[in-house]
Design an enzyme around this catalytic site. Structure first.
Site, PDB file in Angstrom:
ATOM      1  CG  HIS A  43      78.199  30.604   1.946  1.00 36.45           C
ATOM      2  ND1 HIS A  43      77.958  29.248   1.972  1.00 36.45           N
ATOM      3  CD2 HIS A  43      79.526  30.739   2.197  1.00 36.45           C
ATOM      4  CE1 HIS A  43      79.082  28.603   2.212  1.00 36.45           C
ATOM      5  NE2 HIS A  43      80.054  29.492   2.350  1.00 36.45           N
ATOM      6  CD  GLU A  70      74.333  28.702   4.053  1.00 39.68           C
ATOM      7  OE1 GLU A  70      73.267  28.064   4.152  1.00 39.68           O
ATOM      8  OE2 GLU A  70      74.994  28.778   2.985  1.00 39.68           O
ATOM      9  CG  HIS A 190      73.639  22.317  -2.070  1.00 43.32           C
ATOM     10  ND1 HIS A 190      74.555  23.331  -1.911  1.00 43.32           N
ATOM     11  CD2 HIS A 190      73.917  21.775  -3.265  1.00 43.32           C
ATOM     12  CE1 HIS A 190      75.366  23.377  -2.949  1.00 43.32           C
ATOM     13  NE2 HIS A 190      74.987  22.441  -3.804  1.00 43.32           N
TER      14      HIS A 190
END
Length: 239
Positions: A43, A70, A190
């Site tokens: 990310h 991401e 997450h």
């Protein structure tokens, strides 16, 4: 079996704290795949406080499984993804200064924008996924963007798991069922961990992939990376 994609942002955070190349982001990606991970997630953020643009380019030829990038689809991120061409891009509406991802998309408010971005990535042959809160009513609007998948934002589940896991999983189950109705693939991520992953994977239908970073890397400090990845794979196994 649900695939495990290892998010290696925390490796880059540790490296950047000291400078240099220790620990090596690229070596961890190679090792994670060798130990059984079916994907690598990164990310990159605009301030490059963990994964850098250089990391993304360096990792691309080393990923033999699935590369998932991401990020918030600002133009520099879009350009990076189109150049690297990972197998999957996961669009996350995090602010530039966000400590970590903290909300899913409002696919009503941002529908036109998301349609354009999703279309651009799909034309390049890149599978798209939208980060989404556990809200079954939002799934139809996500489907309207043309996305291939949604990724369920699982922080709320993780927080409630120890006190009432049956209640914690209900909105995720309802959202997953709605995703199936609209023929959307389903990912999740997450705050999933060795403690809470098995129950989630057993109860969410058609879960294709989980992306796990912070907990996995933290647990690997005690168990070792190979043992930790194997432990996650066991929790995802369908017997």
């Amino acid at each position: 079996m649900t695939k495990l994609s290892v998010n290696i942002n925390k490796i880059a955070t540790l490296r950047n704290a000291r400078g240099g190349d220790v620990p090596s982001v690229t070596q961890v990606a190679i090792d994670a795949q060798r130990y059984g991970a079916q994907g690598i997630t990164v990310h990159p953020r605009p301030d490059q406080r963990h994964i850098t643009r250089k990391d993304v380019y360096d990792l691309k030829p080393l990923i033999s499984t699935e590369f998932n990038i991401e990020g918030n689809p600002h133009q520099p991120f879009i350009d990076l993804v189109l150049e690297v061409r990972p197998e999957q891009v996961t669009l996350v509406p995090d602010a530039d200064d966000a400590l970590t991802s903290n909300a899913g998309w409002d696919c009503i408010k941002h529908k036109d924008f998301l349609k354009e971005v999703v279309s651009e990535f799909k034309k390049a042959g890149i599978r798209t996924s939208l980060f989404l809160d556990p809200n079954p009513e939002m799934v139809r609007h996500a489907a309207d963007t043309g996305t291939d998948r949604i990724e369920l934002y699982t922080e709320a589940y993780a927080k409630q798991y120890s006190s009432d896991r049956a209640a914690a999983i209900q909105p995720y189950l309802q959202t997953a069922q709605k995703a199936e109705e609209y023929h959307l693939g389903l990912n999740a991520g997450h705050d999933l961990s060795l403690e809470n992953l098995k129950y989630f994977a057993e109860n969410i239908p058609n879960l294709l992939e989980v992306s796990i970073g912070h907990a996995l890397i933290s647990e690997a400090l005690y168990l070792g990376l190979e043992n930790t990845i194997q432990a996650y794979l066991k929790r995802l196994a369908k017997w």
